[in-house]
Design a protein around this motif. Sequence first.
Motif, PDB file in Angstrom:
ATOM      1  N   HIS A  65      43.207  39.145  46.097  1.00  0.00           N
ATOM      2  CA  HIS A  65      42.936  38.821  44.691  1.00  0.00           C
ATOM      3  C   HIS A  65      44.184  38.412  43.909  1.00  0.00           C
ATOM      4  O   HIS A  65      44.079  37.590  42.988  1.00  0.00           O
ATOM      5  CB  HIS A  65      42.249  39.981  43.958  1.00  0.00           C
ATOM      6  CG  HIS A  65      40.980  40.434  44.617  1.00  0.00           C
ATOM      7  ND1 HIS A  65      40.457  41.697  44.445  1.00  0.00           N
ATOM      8  CD2 HIS A  65      40.139  39.793  45.457  1.00  0.00           C
ATOM      9  CE1 HIS A  65      39.345  41.822  45.142  1.00  0.00           C
ATOM     10  NE2 HIS A  65      39.131  40.679  45.773  1.00  0.00           N
ATOM     11  N   THR A  66      45.350  38.980  44.232  1.00  0.00           N
ATOM     12  CA  THR A  66      46.533  38.737  43.402  1.00  0.00           C
ATOM     13  C   THR A  66      47.001  37.283  43.443  1.00  0.00           C
ATOM     14  O   THR A  66      47.577  36.788  42.471  1.00  0.00           O
ATOM     15  CB  THR A  66      47.697  39.653  43.822  1.00  0.00           C
ATOM     16  OG1 THR A  66      47.933  39.500  45.232  1.00  0.00           O
ATOM     17  CG2 THR A  66      47.366  41.107  43.531  1.00  0.00           C
ATOM     18  N   ASN A  67      46.725  36.593  44.562  1.00  0.00           N
ATOM     19  CA  ASN A  67      47.139  35.197  44.655  1.00  0.00           C
ATOM     20  C   ASN A  67      46.357  34.327  43.684  1.00  0.00           C
ATOM     21  O   ASN A  67      46.927  33.473  42.986  1.00  0.00           O
ATOM     22  CB  ASN A  67      46.967  34.690  46.099  1.00  0.00           C
ATOM     23  CG  ASN A  67      47.801  33.463  46.396  1.00  0.00           C
ATOM     24  OD1 ASN A  67      47.343  32.344  46.202  1.00  0.00           O
ATOM     25  ND2 ASN A  67      49.016  33.674  46.870  1.00  0.00           N
ATOM     26  N   GLU A  68      45.056  34.552  43.621  1.00  0.00           N
ATOM     27  CA  GLU A  68      44.244  33.798  42.661  1.00  0.00           C
ATOM     28  C   GLU A  68      44.678  34.094  41.231  1.00  0.00           C
ATOM     29  O   GLU A  68      44.707  33.191  40.383  1.00  0.00           O
ATOM     30  CB  GLU A  68      42.763  34.144  42.833  1.00  0.00           C
ATOM     31  CG  GLU A  68      42.118  33.520  44.058  1.00  0.00           C
ATOM     32  CD  GLU A  68      40.619  33.736  44.094  1.00  0.00           C
ATOM     33  OE1 GLU A  68      39.918  32.854  44.622  1.00  0.00           O
ATOM     34  OE2 GLU A  68      40.144  34.786  43.612  1.00  0.00           O
ATOM     35  N   ILE A  69      44.998  35.339  40.946  1.00  0.00           N
ATOM     36  CA  ILE A  69      45.447  35.702  39.596  1.00  0.00           C
ATOM     37  C   ILE A  69      46.732  34.964  39.248  1.00  0.00           C
ATOM     38  O   ILE A  69      46.884  34.418  38.143  1.00  0.00           O
ATOM     39  CB  ILE A  69      45.640  37.227  39.487  1.00  0.00           C
ATOM     40  CG1 ILE A  69      44.290  37.938  39.604  1.00  0.00           C
ATOM     41  CG2 ILE A  69      46.321  37.606  38.166  1.00  0.00           C
ATOM     42  CD1 ILE A  69      44.385  39.443  39.747  1.00  0.00           C
ATOM     43  N   THR A  75      39.860  27.114  46.614  1.00  0.00           N
ATOM     44  CA  THR A  75      39.930  28.523  46.966  1.00  0.00           C
ATOM     45  C   THR A  75      38.841  28.811  47.993  1.00  0.00           C
ATOM     46  O   THR A  75      38.073  27.915  48.369  1.00  0.00           O
ATOM     47  CB  THR A  75      39.838  29.440  45.736  1.00  0.00           C
ATOM     48  OG1 THR A  75      40.181  30.775  46.133  1.00  0.00           O
ATOM     49  CG2 THR A  75      38.456  29.426  45.103  1.00  0.00           C
ATOM     50  N   LYS A  76      38.791  30.050  48.460  1.00  0.00           N
ATOM     51  CA  LYS A  76      37.924  30.379  49.597  1.00  0.00           C
ATOM     52  C   LYS A  76      37.258  31.740  49.410  1.00  0.00           C
ATOM     53  O   LYS A  76      37.747  32.580  48.658  1.00  0.00           O
ATOM     54  CB  LYS A  76      38.734  30.399  50.903  1.00  0.00           C
ATOM     55  CG  LYS A  76      39.698  29.228  51.075  1.00  0.00           C
ATOM     56  CD  LYS A  76      40.489  29.347  52.354  1.00  0.00           C
ATOM     57  CE  LYS A  76      41.670  28.420  52.374  1.00  0.00           C
ATOM     58  NZ  LYS A  76      42.772  28.890  51.513  1.00  0.00           N
ATOM     59  N   PHE A  77      36.179  31.922  50.161  1.00  0.00           N
ATOM     60  CA  PHE A  77      35.481  33.202  50.227  1.00  0.00           C
ATOM     61  C   PHE A  77      35.108  33.430  51.686  1.00  0.00           C
ATOM     62  O   PHE A  77      35.174  32.528  52.517  1.00  0.00           O
ATOM     63  CB  PHE A  77      34.193  33.160  49.386  1.00  0.00           C
ATOM     64  CG  PHE A  77      33.118  32.337  50.058  1.00  0.00           C
ATOM     65  CD1 PHE A  77      32.188  32.931  50.906  1.00  0.00           C
ATOM     66  CD2 PHE A  77      33.076  30.956  49.905  1.00  0.00           C
ATOM     67  CE1 PHE A  77      31.221  32.172  51.557  1.00  0.00           C
ATOM     68  CE2 PHE A  77      32.119  30.191  50.562  1.00  0.00           C
ATOM     69  CZ  PHE A  77      31.191  30.799  51.388  1.00  0.00           C
ATOM     70  N   GLU A 101      33.623  35.866  40.773  1.00  0.00           N
ATOM     71  CA  GLU A 101      34.866  36.639  40.657  1.00  0.00           C
ATOM     72  C   GLU A 101      36.087  35.736  40.710  1.00  0.00           C
ATOM     73  O   GLU A 101      37.064  35.941  39.973  1.00  0.00           O
ATOM     74  CB  GLU A 101      34.907  37.690  41.766  1.00  0.00           C
ATOM     75  CG  GLU A 101      33.889  38.805  41.584  1.00  0.00           C
ATOM     76  CD  GLU A 101      33.698  39.633  42.840  1.00  0.00           C
ATOM     77  OE1 GLU A 101      34.458  39.412  43.820  1.00  0.00           O
ATOM     78  OE2 GLU A 101      32.800  40.501  42.859  1.00  0.00           O
ATOM     79  N   SER A 102      36.067  34.717  41.581  1.00  0.00           N
ATOM     80  CA  SER A 102      37.201  33.799  41.673  1.00  0.00           C
ATOM     81  C   SER A 102      37.361  32.977  40.409  1.00  0.00           C
ATOM     82  O   SER A 102      38.479  32.749  39.932  1.00  0.00           O
ATOM     83  CB  SER A 102      37.038  32.868  42.887  1.00  0.00           C
ATOM     84  OG  SER A 102      37.259  33.561  44.100  1.00  0.00           O
ATOM     85  N   GLY A 119      40.595  31.903  35.954  1.00  0.00           N
ATOM     86  CA  GLY A 119      40.492  31.506  34.555  1.00  0.00           C
ATOM     87  C   GLY A 119      40.027  30.075  34.383  1.00  0.00           C
ATOM     88  O   GLY A 119      40.466  29.372  33.468  1.00  0.00           O
ATOM     89  N   VAL A 120      39.119  29.642  35.261  1.00  0.00           N
ATOM     90  CA  VAL A 120      38.628  28.262  35.203  1.00  0.00           C
ATOM     91  C   VAL A 120      37.108  28.263  35.131  1.00  0.00           C
ATOM     92  O   VAL A 120      36.449  29.264  35.403  1.00  0.00           O
ATOM     93  CB  VAL A 120      39.088  27.447  36.433  1.00  0.00           C
ATOM     94  CG1 VAL A 120      40.610  27.339  36.450  1.00  0.00           C
ATOM     95  CG2 VAL A 120      38.582  28.070  37.740  1.00  0.00           C
TER      96      VAL A 120
END
Length: 344
Positions: free
Chosen positions: A69-73, A91-93, A118-119, A124-125
């Motif tokens: 999660h921290t990378n997306e943040i 991004t990926k899941f 969640e992503s 923030g998009v």
Amino acid sequence: MEEQGKTQGIPRVKLGTQGLEVSKLGYGCMGLTGVYNSPVSDEVGISIIKDAFNKGITFFDTSNVYGPHTNEILVGKALKELPREKIQLATKFGIVSLEQTRLVINGRPEYVRACCEESLERLGVEYIDLYYQHRVDKTVPIEETIGELKKLVEEGKVKYIGLSEASPDTIRRAHAVHPIAAVQMEWSLWTRDIEEEIVPLCRELGIGIVPYCPLGSGFFGGRGVTESVPTNSFLASFPRFAGENLEKNKTLYARLENLAKKHHCTPSQLALAWILHQGDDVVPIPGTTRIKNLHDNIGSLKVKLTKEDLIEISNAVCEEEVAGSRNCGHFEQNDWRNANTPVA
């Protein structure tokens, strides 16, 4: 190389035939939050992403599992300082967790939707440009997973759908449900197994190819040769970076280094140029935590190679001579490769 326009001197190309246009070179954000090295601070990570954009890179790759999660943040914080409409965000899941002996994978529709929501919040998009299934869940029919992704496209939360480390059969079945814009696979001078089936299939279906680890997890940038592998690095357990295997592989690096002198560039630039010349539909996503390496990677776009040059480079780093398997033995077999692959 046919250009579709330029941003700060970097060509823009069509990634697949679905309409997604990206910078010819992307940036893999995974390393900013650890794995290969210690994680960098938010300030440093944001500055690298902004510098990449200012140099013309508009295609950025992350995943919900990086950190996790921290990378997306972090990427989300950087995006707040950049023009969103000029960014192609991937991004990926699919990878729930990285356990000691295996990957925990989930491709159920309800999980797909929850991950997307969640992503979007972490980044923030309002939409994700390219949303990959990070690894294929063999317990869930691919049609069900792609069916949910199709709904997310129809709702405007996702623009394009991608797959990572998927088999030819999975790619065909997925593409029949909804067009797949891009497939992300490991591809470098010492990992070439996608060339026989995956690359021709993608071109048949009009799917773009996004090579991850295009520098062999840093090997062709000198990792393990001119600089040591950090003891806390994920690579410390990779057979190709260990003991006698590494000593044998240094011979391949030396050959590339000699050819780089001939082309007046660095070994990493030559290795990236080789990938970049594999086709207009190929967009590698090297990552780095150093501005110098970022600029070096961008410089690979200026290296021009002939068909004869490409053959010479391929022969110098012959895949059959690579010592050691690509995997670290911690993860179960995924959908595509007989050997396990690093997470990227």
